[in-house]
Design an enzyme around this catalytic site. Structure first.
Site, mmCIF file in Angstrom:
data_model
loop_
_atom_site.group_PDB
_atom_site.id
_atom_site.type_symbol
_atom_site.label_atom_id
_atom_site.label_comp_id
_atom_site.label_asym_id
_atom_site.label_seq_id
_atom_site.Cartn_x
_atom_site.Cartn_y
_atom_site.Cartn_z
ATOM 1 N N HIS A 228 -3.141 27.421 25.189
ATOM 2 C CA HIS A 228 -3.033 28.613 24.333
ATOM 3 C C HIS A 228 -4.337 29.399 24.509
ATOM 4 O O HIS A 228 -5.403 28.976 24.074
ATOM 5 C CB HIS A 228 -2.823 28.225 22.867
ATOM 6 C CG HIS A 228 -1.479 27.629 22.617
ATOM 7 N ND1 HIS A 228 -1.268 26.608 21.736
ATOM 8 C CD2 HIS A 228 -0.271 27.926 23.158
ATOM 9 C CE1 HIS A 228 0.023 26.293 21.734
ATOM 10 N NE2 HIS A 228 0.643 27.084 22.585
ATOM 11 N N GLU B 236 -7.637 29.978 22.380
ATOM 12 C CA GLU B 236 -8.404 28.827 21.893
ATOM 13 C C GLU B 236 -9.564 28.555 22.860
ATOM 14 O O GLU B 236 -9.569 27.580 23.603
ATOM 15 C CB GLU B 236 -7.462 27.619 21.741
ATOM 16 C CG GLU B 236 -6.355 27.900 20.734
ATOM 17 C CD GLU B 236 -5.218 26.875 20.709
ATOM 18 O OE1 GLU B 236 -5.291 25.858 21.431
ATOM 19 O OE2 GLU B 236 -4.249 27.090 19.970
ATOM 20 N N ARG C 224 -2.012 34.436 22.911
ATOM 21 C CA ARG C 224 -1.833 32.983 22.890
ATOM 22 C C ARG C 224 -0.930 32.486 24.025
ATOM 23 O O ARG C 224 -1.071 31.363 24.506
ATOM 24 C CB ARG C 224 -1.211 32.633 21.527
ATOM 25 C CG ARG C 224 -0.528 31.310 21.410
ATOM 26 C CD ARG C 224 0.230 31.253 20.074
ATOM 27 N NE ARG C 224 1.254 30.226 20.079
ATOM 28 C CZ ARG C 224 1.133 29.047 19.528
ATOM 29 N NH1 ARG C 224 0.031 28.722 18.914
ATOM 30 N NH2 ARG C 224 2.116 28.177 19.584
ATOM 31 N N HIS D 138 -6.324 21.431 22.221
ATOM 32 C CA HIS D 138 -6.076 22.684 21.491
ATOM 33 C C HIS D 138 -7.167 22.904 20.446
ATOM 34 O O HIS D 138 -8.013 22.074 20.219
ATOM 35 C CB HIS D 138 -4.727 22.596 20.748
ATOM 36 C CG HIS D 138 -3.539 22.578 21.632
ATOM 37 N ND1 HIS D 138 -2.718 23.658 21.796
ATOM 38 C CD2 HIS D 138 -3.015 21.593 22.402
ATOM 39 C CE1 HIS D 138 -1.746 23.356 22.627
ATOM 40 N NE2 HIS D 138 -1.898 22.103 23.016
ATOM 41 N N GLU E 122 -6.637 18.811 18.285
ATOM 42 C CA GLU E 122 -6.873 20.136 17.709
ATOM 43 C C GLU E 122 -8.343 20.136 17.302
ATOM 44 O O GLU E 122 -8.712 19.517 16.310
ATOM 45 C CB GLU E 122 -5.980 20.371 16.479
ATOM 46 C CG GLU E 122 -4.493 20.425 16.771
ATOM 47 C CD GLU E 122 -4.026 21.789 17.280
ATOM 48 O OE1 GLU E 122 -4.850 22.718 17.322
ATOM 49 O OE2 GLU E 122 -2.847 21.894 17.643
#
Lengths: 94, 309
Positions: free
Chosen positions: B69, B72, B127, B196, B270
């Site tokens: 994405h 990020e 994204r 991510h 994440e």
């Protein structure tokens, strides 16, 4: 280059599943063009939503009308972006 | 950058700078690191992978991709630091040395180069990929909904304007197909990690079903070890668990595909933060994020090294 002057990121905390569904419905309001940075998941988990400056009042009114509490996570997105850009340029020059 | 030692890992870089760094990095670490191209993106950018290998033929391997994405940015930034850390610790740190003496590591530092370029030049908040499909109102596909894992099921959108648009067909995105073809073709990956940001989570399968993965207990225990190590450096709290029960339902995700393809140690990180800056994590947090993530990643890689299957 797209700019984000006046755009805000709101942090919404839904107290129950019904409130989560209300926040989710915010995303279905196409004219508001909201962008969930952190999706509506479950009650009590923070939901972060990016709203353009143009629609910020409407989004806040929607949340308030439905009794949802929120805080402003990022006051002005463009300010952060400009800071990020300044840092990159400065480092490259160095 | 003419020398990887004067390269600043503490700032964000453009895709061109990252690609240039790769060449210098490979040249500086000949015999350990090589660069491979596994495909091209929709806009014809190369999809590069750094291969860390001390020899052997088709050794058991670890896959880590960063920045699928594009907005990020902390992902690729962490990946660059991680690559440099691995190379500098090999031969010094016993654990890294033992790991690389037994297994190969493949790093895809810029998994979505078109999107990454777009975030630097057109729209910082982009994204998705940049693929255009006739009949679609909007551009781009969420590559992490495009894998063959309950494709187009709940938790993915059929609306091309949605941030979670699954795309017209499974593996339609060249960036996704390149990973799938490479991982399948290799056939001996033991770890698959997708990096991510943000929200400080360590996730494992499944995202498309509430059914527990057959290795749930082992993955859960390993997640605890990994996040404990990560937290030990700066106290950054992480939550861990299966995607669906920890965050939300998502079909077509990379790690669900990897797990269903037989790669047991399939995880999704994440990274920082908890939402104060979201996708705009200040550059001064790159190194601390990379340092703590390294500790968490190493626990997973070491576990895979010590528990062959």
């Amino acid at each position: 280059q797209k700019t984000f002057h006046g755009d805000q990121v709101l942090r919404v905390t839904a107290k129950n599943e019904a409130e989560v569904a209300i926040v989710r419905s915010l995303g279905e309001k196409k004219h508001l063009h909201v962008d969930f940075w952190s999706e509506p998941r479950r009650a009590l988990l923070p939901i972060d939503v990016h709203v353009s400056g143009e629609h910020i009042q409407a989004a806040k009114a929607f949340l308030e009308l439905n009794g949802l509490s929120y805080s402003v996570l990022i006051e002005d997105l463009q300010v952060l972006l400009e800071e990020e850009k300044r840092e990159m340029i400065a480092s490259r020059t160095e | 950058e003419r020398n990887t030692r004067i390269f600043s890992y503490a700032i964000y870089h453009t895709v061109e700078e990252i690609f240039a760094w790769m060449d210098t990095f490979v040249a500086s670490n000949a015999g350990l690191v090589s660069k491979m191209q596994i495909g091209t993106s929709y806009e014809n950018r190369p999809l590069y992978v750094l291969k860390f290998s001390t020899g052997g033929n088709n050794r058991p391997a670890n896959w880590i991709n960063f920045g699928i994405h594009s907005r990020e940015w902390i992902g690729p930034a962490t990946g660059l630091w991680f690559a440099n850390k691995l190379a500098s610790e090999y031969g010094k740190d016993p654990s890294v040395t033992s790991l690389l003496d037994k297994m190969d590591i493949y790093l895809e530092l810029v998994t979505n180069p078109d999107g990454y370029y777009f975030t630097h030049n057109e729209n910082r908040m982009w994204r998705k990929t940049r693929a255009k499909y006739s009949g679609n109102l909007c551009i781009g596909v969420d590559p992490n909904r495009n894998f063959d894992a309950n494709f187009a099921g709940p938790g993915a959108s059929s609306n091309s304007c949605s941030e979670t648009y699954h795309g017209p067909s499974v593996n339609s995105e060249k960036e996704v197909k390149a990973i799938v073809d490479f991982v399948k073709g290799h056939g001996n990956f033991k770890v698959f990690i997708d990096m991510h940001s943000y929200s400080q989570l360590l996730l494992f399968p499944y995202g498309y079903t509430s059914t527990k993965a057959k290795d749930h207990d082992e993955l859960n225990a390993l997640s605890k070890v990994s996040t404990t190590a990560l937290r030990s450096l700066y106290g950054t709290p992480y939550v861990y668990g299966p995607i669906l029960t920890t965050i939300y339902q998502s079909s077509g995700s990379s790690i669900d595909w990897a797990y269903d393809s037989g790669i047991k140690y399939a995880f999704c990180f994440e990274l920082r933060d908890t939402g104060r800056y979201g996708f705009l994590l200040p550059a001064k947090q790159i190194i601390p994020t990379a340092e703590e993530t390294y500790l968490g990643l190493m626990k997973i890689l070491e576990h895979a090294r010590d528990n062959p299957y």
